[in-house]
Design a protein around this motif. Structure first.
Motif, mmCIF file in Angstrom:
data_model
loop_
_atom_site.group_PDB
_atom_site.id
_atom_site.type_symbol
_atom_site.label_atom_id
_atom_site.label_comp_id
_atom_site.label_asym_id
_atom_site.label_seq_id
_atom_site.Cartn_x
_atom_site.Cartn_y
_atom_site.Cartn_z
ATOM 1 N N GLN A 1 -4.629 -5.182 -2.403
ATOM 2 C CA GLN A 1 -5.346 -4.786 -1.193
ATOM 3 C C GLN A 1 -6.268 -3.620 -1.497
ATOM 4 O O GLN A 1 -5.886 -2.678 -2.186
ATOM 5 C CB GLN A 1 -4.371 -4.388 -0.083
ATOM 6 C CG GLN A 1 -5.049 -3.937 1.205
ATOM 7 C CD GLN A 1 -4.053 -3.570 2.306
ATOM 8 O OE1 GLN A 1 -2.853 -3.743 2.150
ATOM 9 N NE2 GLN A 1 -4.542 -3.073 3.427
ATOM 10 N N ILE B 1 -10.619 -3.765 5.463
ATOM 11 C CA ILE B 1 -9.523 -4.310 4.659
ATOM 12 C C ILE B 1 -10.011 -5.502 3.842
ATOM 13 O O ILE B 1 -10.776 -6.331 4.334
ATOM 14 C CB ILE B 1 -8.354 -4.756 5.556
ATOM 15 C CG1 ILE B 1 -7.700 -3.556 6.237
ATOM 16 C CG2 ILE B 1 -7.305 -5.524 4.758
ATOM 17 C CD1 ILE B 1 -6.617 -3.941 7.242
ATOM 18 N N LEU C 1 -8.281 -8.376 0.757
ATOM 19 C CA LEU C 1 -7.064 -8.829 0.084
ATOM 20 C C LEU C 1 -7.375 -9.728 -1.100
ATOM 21 O O LEU C 1 -8.358 -10.466 -1.081
ATOM 22 C CB LEU C 1 -6.169 -9.610 1.056
ATOM 23 C CG LEU C 1 -5.462 -8.865 2.180
ATOM 24 C CD1 LEU C 1 -4.701 -9.861 3.045
ATOM 25 C CD2 LEU C 1 -4.520 -7.804 1.635
ATOM 26 N N ALA D 1 1.388 -5.582 2.748
ATOM 27 C CA ALA D 1 0.734 -5.779 1.450
ATOM 28 C C ALA D 1 1.257 -4.816 0.393
ATOM 29 O O ALA D 1 1.392 -5.177 -0.782
ATOM 30 C CB ALA D 1 -0.783 -5.642 1.600
#
Length: 343
Positions: free
Chosen positions: A119, A169, A171, A198
């Motif tokens: 992340q 954010i 990922l 995460a």
């Protein structure tokens, strides 16, 4: 001759619901990235909008993938967007926000540099409904930059203080097999679910650089002082809490002591939000502030603890004023800043 398939490095997933007045800024900011367009895809998931969103996105034609669905909330939109994505890295963006031109490039660089990072969060600026930068007194996070950091008992406080909104954010797709689907019981708060879980499945990086523009426009469900919306906040936090307890069981770094600390920090945050629904409970308000001080100051020196305790403005105001008066003063100030200074 073998034909190699095009490699999609980054999928930018834009979730929207009745944000036709803002969505062009969001899409254009992604189309204007310094990262090569050929290596990315833009997915817009429309969570049942009833405004002019569909007409607006039509002009982008094959530049984006547009998915329309029944209204079920942010988490539902993200789950569907992820399901239809092909990128190795997922970069999230709410339709009422937009990005700096360097965001995707900087995020991908971080993922490529550190293979254990799952992340990447980034800093953000606040803008008003017209996209003009503002100083948002209602919420002023003080972020710290770190790279490829793994969770442990000492730094869990840093992780919790580095939570970011959805538009800040990103990922690594490989983590999704451990954490999907995001719980769809709440209309809001999918970003909380990501931030909470995460960290248990890989390392994190936080780029202090302000790569996202977070728009304050009066209809925000989270960044608001509207007490009528606090019930939604509490519900979202409670569902995220249950999601955390369920998902972490599959974590390879599960540590009972560490997990207990995480639960405590989130319980404190939930109780603070619940207090907004009953702002006259002085004893409970003071108790939560003391618990918060104790939880976050575990690694402070004695002198620093005394200093922090003596300068807790919340406790001082609660002692000087009644909880009802204090809440009224806080809301009065927030409303003045919210609507008069920035609109």
């Amino acid at each position: 001759m073998e034909i190699r398939k095009k490699r999609i490095i980054a999928s930018i997933i834009i979730d929207t619901y009745n944000y036709g007045r803002f969505i062009e800024d969001a899409i254009d900011s992604v189309l204007n990235q310094t990262f090569p367009q050929k290596d990315m895809e833009i997915i817009v998931v429309d969570d049942g909008s009833t405004d002019n969103t569909s007409q607006i996105v039509k002009k982008y034609k094959d530049k984006i993938k547009y998915i329309y669905k029944e209204n079920r909330g942010q988490a539902s939109a993200l789950n569907l967007g992820i399901e239809n994505s092909k990128g190795e890295y997922l970069v999230f963006l709410d339709a009422d926000d937009f990005c700096s031109p360097q965001r995707v490039e900087r995020v991908v660089e971080e993922f490529e540099k550190y293979e254990n990072v799952v992340q990447v969060n980034n800093g953000f600026k606040f803008v008003n409904k017209n996209g003009k930068e503002i100083d948002f007194a209602f919420w002023k996070p003080n972020f710290y930059e770190f790279h490829n950091l793994s969770l442990n008992r000492k730094n869990i406080y840093l992780f919790f203080s580095s939570f970011a909104p959805m538009s800040a954010i990103a990922l690594r797709k490989g983590i999704l097999k451990y954490i999907l689907p995001f719980p769809e019981k709440s209309k809001i708060g999918a970003d909380m679910c990501i931030d909470l879980v995460a960290m248990w499945f890989g390392n994190l990086s936080f780029l202090k650089e302000e790569l996202t523009y977070y728009r304050i426009h009066g209809d925000n469900l989270w960044s608001t002082n509207n007490t009528n919306k606090f019930k939604l906040h509490v519900e979202a936090m409670e569902n995220a809490f249950l999601y955390l307890k369920k998902i972490v069981k599959n974590s390879k770094i599960y540590d009972p002591v560490l997990f207990k600390k995480a639960l405590k920090l989130w319980e404190i945050a939930m109780e603070q939000k619940r207090i907004n629904l009953k702002p006259k409970e002085r004893e409970k308000m003071i108790k939560i502030e003391i618990e918060k001080f104790g939880a976050y100051s575990e690694n402070y020196s004695i002198s620093r603890r005394l200093y922090k305790f003596a300068t807790l403005p919340y406790l001082i105001l609660l002692i000087l004023f009644s909880p009802g008066l204090y809440t009224w003063l806080k809301n009065f100030y927030s409303k003045r800043e919210f609507f008069k200074k920035w609109n």
